[in-house]
Design a protein around this motif. Sequence first.
Motif, PDB file in Angstrom:
ATOM      1  N   MET A 128       0.823  -1.214   0.000  1.00 19.33           N
ATOM      2  CA  MET A 128       0.000   0.000   0.000  1.00 19.33           C
ATOM      3  C   MET A 128       0.855   1.261   0.000  1.00 19.33           C
ATOM      4  O   MET A 128       0.563   2.212  -0.725  1.00 19.33           O
ATOM      5  N   VAL A 129       1.912   1.283   0.790  1.00 22.72           N
ATOM      6  CA  VAL A 129       2.803   2.442   0.805  1.00 22.72           C
ATOM      7  C   VAL A 129       3.474   2.591  -0.559  1.00 22.72           C
ATOM      8  O   VAL A 129       3.601   3.705  -1.081  1.00 22.72           O
ATOM      9  N   ALA A 130       3.888   1.482  -1.154  1.00 17.57           N
ATOM     10  CA  ALA A 130       4.514   1.527  -2.480  1.00 17.57           C
ATOM     11  C   ALA A 130       3.542   2.098  -3.514  1.00 17.57           C
ATOM     12  O   ALA A 130       3.924   2.929  -4.346  1.00 17.57           O
ATOM     13  N   ILE A 131       2.292   1.670  -3.465  1.00 16.11           N
ATOM     14  CA  ILE A 131       1.287   2.183  -4.412  1.00 16.11           C
ATOM     15  C   ILE A 131       1.065   3.678  -4.188  1.00 16.11           C
ATOM     16  O   ILE A 131       0.992   4.451  -5.152  1.00 16.11           O
ATOM     17  N   GLU A 132       0.970   4.078  -2.941  1.00 13.21           N
ATOM     18  CA  GLU A 132       0.772   5.505  -2.656  1.00 13.21           C
ATOM     19  C   GLU A 132       1.935   6.330  -3.224  1.00 13.21           C
ATOM     20  O   GLU A 132       1.722   7.354  -3.869  1.00 13.21           O
ATOM     21  N   GLN A 133       3.158   5.896  -3.017  1.00 14.45           N
ATOM     22  CA  GLN A 133       4.325   6.600  -3.558  1.00 14.45           C
ATOM     23  C   GLN A 133       4.286   6.603  -5.087  1.00 14.45           C
ATOM     24  O   GLN A 133       4.570   7.614  -5.722  1.00 14.45           O
ATOM     25  N   TYR A 134       3.924   5.496  -5.671  1.00  9.71           N
ATOM     26  CA  TYR A 134       3.860   5.386  -7.131  1.00  9.71           C
ATOM     27  C   TYR A 134       2.817   6.350  -7.695  1.00  9.71           C
ATOM     28  O   TYR A 134       3.059   7.037  -8.690  1.00  9.71           O
ATOM     29  N   LEU A 135       1.654   6.415  -7.049  1.00 12.36           N
ATOM     30  CA  LEU A 135       0.592   7.303  -7.513  1.00 12.36           C
ATOM     31  C   LEU A 135       0.957   8.774  -7.341  1.00 12.36           C
ATOM     32  O   LEU A 135       0.409   9.636  -8.029  1.00 12.36           O
ATOM     33  N   ASP A 136       1.887   9.050  -6.446  1.00 14.34           N
ATOM     34  CA  ASP A 136       2.376  10.420  -6.269  1.00 14.34           C
ATOM     35  C   ASP A 136       3.438  10.769  -7.310  1.00 14.34           C
ATOM     36  O   ASP A 136       4.094  11.805  -7.212  1.00 14.34           O
ATOM     37  N   GLY A 137       3.630   9.879  -8.295  1.00  7.21           N
ATOM     38  CA  GLY A 137       4.527  10.176  -9.397  1.00  7.21           C
ATOM     39  C   GLY A 137       5.962   9.742  -9.201  1.00  7.21           C
ATOM     40  O   GLY A 137       6.852  10.142  -9.950  1.00  7.21           O
ATOM     41  N   GLU A 138       6.200   8.918  -8.213  1.00  9.37           N
ATOM     42  CA  GLU A 138       7.561   8.481  -7.930  1.00  9.37           C
ATOM     43  C   GLU A 138       7.791   7.065  -8.459  1.00  9.37           C
ATOM     44  O   GLU A 138       6.882   6.247  -8.443  1.00  9.37           O
ATOM     45  N   ASN A 139       9.010   6.810  -8.918  1.00  8.59           N
ATOM     46  CA  ASN A 139       9.412   5.424  -9.087  1.00  8.59           C
ATOM     47  C   ASN A 139       9.719   4.921  -7.681  1.00  8.59           C
ATOM     48  O   ASN A 139      10.306   5.635  -6.876  1.00  8.59           O
ATOM     49  N   VAL A 140       9.296   3.734  -7.365  1.00  7.73           N
ATOM     50  CA  VAL A 140       9.346   3.241  -5.990  1.00  7.73           C
ATOM     51  C   VAL A 140      10.468   2.226  -5.817  1.00  7.73           C
ATOM     52  O   VAL A 140      10.635   1.325  -6.646  1.00  7.73           O
ATOM     53  N   GLU A 141      11.195   2.382  -4.733  1.00  7.30           N
ATOM     54  CA  GLU A 141      12.159   1.395  -4.281  1.00  7.30           C
ATOM     55  C   GLU A 141      12.105   1.447  -2.759  1.00  7.30           C
ATOM     56  O   GLU A 141      12.588   2.388  -2.148  1.00  7.30           O
ATOM     57  N   ARG A 142      11.463   0.463  -2.164  1.00 10.87           N
ATOM     58  CA  ARG A 142      11.288   0.468  -0.707  1.00 10.87           C
ATOM     59  C   ARG A 142      11.417  -0.937  -0.143  1.00 10.87           C
ATOM     60  O   ARG A 142      11.341  -1.912  -0.878  1.00 10.87           O
ATOM     61  N   LEU A 143      11.616  -1.002   1.159  1.00  8.09           N
ATOM     62  CA  LEU A 143      11.768  -2.302   1.818  1.00  8.09           C
ATOM     63  C   LEU A 143      10.517  -3.157   1.644  1.00  8.09           C
ATOM     64  O   LEU A 143       9.397  -2.657   1.681  1.00  8.09           O
ATOM     65  N   TYR A 144      10.758  -4.443   1.496  1.00 10.17           N
ATOM     66  CA  TYR A 144       9.708  -5.443   1.372  1.00 10.17           C
ATOM     67  C   TYR A 144       9.873  -6.378   2.558  1.00 10.17           C
ATOM     68  O   TYR A 144      10.821  -7.167   2.610  1.00 10.17           O
ATOM     69  N   GLY A 145       8.982  -6.261   3.536  1.00  8.69           N
ATOM     70  CA  GLY A 145       9.129  -7.045   4.759  1.00  8.69           C
ATOM     71  C   GLY A 145      10.227  -6.457   5.622  1.00  8.69           C
ATOM     72  O   GLY A 145      10.590  -5.296   5.487  1.00  8.69           O
ATOM     73  N   ILE A 146      10.776  -7.274   6.523  1.00  7.14           N
ATOM     74  CA  ILE A 146      11.804  -6.759   7.431  1.00  7.14           C
ATOM     75  C   ILE A 146      13.206  -7.219   7.058  1.00  7.14           C
ATOM     76  O   ILE A 146      14.181  -6.773   7.619  1.00  7.14           O
ATOM     77  N   ASP A 147      13.304  -8.132   6.098  1.00  9.28           N
ATOM     78  CA  ASP A 147      14.615  -8.601   5.646  1.00  9.28           C
ATOM     79  C   ASP A 147      15.134  -7.661   4.566  1.00  9.28           C
ATOM     80  O   ASP A 147      14.403  -6.801   4.089  1.00  9.28           O
ATOM     81  N   PRO A 148      16.378  -7.812   4.148  1.00  9.37           N
ATOM     82  CA  PRO A 148      16.921  -6.876   3.157  1.00  9.37           C
ATOM     83  C   PRO A 148      16.454  -7.175   1.723  1.00  9.37           C
ATOM     84  O   PRO A 148      17.215  -7.606   0.864  1.00  9.37           O
ATOM     85  N   TYR A 149      15.165  -6.977   1.480  1.00  9.18           N
ATOM     86  CA  TYR A 149      14.578  -7.116   0.165  1.00  9.18           C
ATOM     87  C   TYR A 149      13.912  -5.799  -0.201  1.00  9.18           C
ATOM     88  O   TYR A 149      13.453  -5.056   0.677  1.00  9.18           O
ATOM     89  N   LEU A 150      13.823  -5.535  -1.498  1.00  8.65           N
ATOM     90  CA  LEU A 150      13.202  -4.308  -1.986  1.00  8.65           C
ATOM     91  C   LEU A 150      12.077  -4.641  -2.950  1.00  8.65           C
ATOM     92  O   LEU A 150      12.181  -5.565  -3.756  1.00  8.65           O
ATOM     93  N   ILE A 151      11.009  -3.842  -2.883  1.00 17.11           N
ATOM     94  CA  ILE A 151       9.956  -3.887  -3.892  1.00 17.11           C
ATOM     95  C   ILE A 151      10.164  -2.644  -4.748  1.00 17.11           C
ATOM     96  O   ILE A 151      10.444  -1.558  -4.233  1.00 17.11           O
ATOM     97  N   LYS A 152      10.080  -2.833  -6.061  1.00 16.23           N
ATOM     98  CA  LYS A 152      10.294  -1.720  -6.986  1.00 16.23           C
ATOM     99  C   LYS A 152       9.114  -1.611  -7.941  1.00 16.23           C
ATOM    100  O   LYS A 152       8.632  -2.626  -8.456  1.00 16.23           O
ATOM    101  N   LEU A 153       8.661  -0.392  -8.168  1.00 16.66           N
ATOM    102  CA  LEU A 153       7.643  -0.085  -9.160  1.00 16.66           C
ATOM    103  C   LEU A 153       8.196   1.051 -10.012  1.00 16.66           C
ATOM    104  O   LEU A 153       8.484   2.129  -9.493  1.00 16.66           O
ATOM    105  N   VAL A 154       8.343   0.793 -11.292  1.00 19.14           N
ATOM    106  CA  VAL A 154       8.904   1.792 -12.195  1.00 19.14           C
ATOM    107  C   VAL A 154       7.956   1.977 -13.372  1.00 19.14           C
ATOM    108  O   VAL A 154       7.618   1.005 -14.067  1.00 19.14           O
ATOM    109  N   SER A 155       7.538   3.215 -13.610  1.00 22.37           N
ATOM    110  CA  SER A 155       6.663   3.517 -14.739  1.00 22.37           C
ATOM    111  C   SER A 155       7.441   3.365 -16.039  1.00 22.37           C
ATOM    112  O   SER A 155       8.548   3.878 -16.179  1.00 22.37           O
ATOM    113  N   ILE A 156       6.863   2.633 -16.980  1.00 19.42           N
ATOM    114  CA  ILE A 156       7.502   2.455 -18.281  1.00 19.42           C
ATOM    115  C   ILE A 156       6.883   3.414 -19.296  1.00 19.42           C
ATOM    116  O   ILE A 156       7.567   4.059 -20.057  1.00 19.42           O
ATOM    117  N   ASN A 157       5.563   3.479 -19.312  1.00 20.31           N
ATOM    118  CA  ASN A 157       4.841   4.428 -20.164  1.00 20.31           C
ATOM    119  C   ASN A 157       3.468   4.655 -19.559  1.00 20.31           C
ATOM    120  O   ASN A 157       3.248   4.317 -18.400  1.00 20.31           O
TER     121      ASN A 157
END
Length: 181
Positions: free
Chosen positions: A70-99
């Motif tokens: 949900m936080v990733a979607i909110e950041q994405y909708l605010d026009g940002e490419n997203v790179e944020r923690l996924y869970g508590i381990d060192p993993y990242l979720i990324k959302l990048v607009s292509i077009n």
Amino acid sequence: MFKISTFLEKTNEGEESYASLDDSLKLREIFDHRKFTPEHIQMRITIKYNNQVVVGFDVPSGLDLWSDYMVAIEQYLDGENVERLYGIDPYLIKLVSINNNLLEFSIVGDWEPVEVFAQAVLPEKEFLESILDGAEHFWETLIDYKVFEEKEIGKTTFGEEPKLMIEEIEKLRKKVKTLFN
């Protein structure tokens, strides 16, 4: 077409370590277990698109993953490419607009060399709406099972959290419709 599924980690050891959010018998066992706490729920979220696995059981599980989405979607909708923690381990979720109608979704390790657990180019609006549907299903299930009732943390009643999360989902849903219609 997307199929989003949530699996909760069982607190007892055994043949299956996760139970589907749609398996009422196994869910009741999880929620009734003395070690279960709703503050931090260990889960796996799987995503299929047109019957192709995007996020499967090989992607690491995590705590409170729906909040991360949900936080990733909110950041994405605010026009940002997203790179944020996924869970508590060192993993990242990324959302990048292509077009205007596609995004690149990925879950990767946050270390060198980078390990890619999930990666796909997906239809933007449909993906965002499906993720919000999955989050809503998760929070409504917790409400139905009265998981948060009579829990108090600090000054607020923890039982309000699922309702607040559903309100947040509705805000995000309206934002998706506004931006993509």
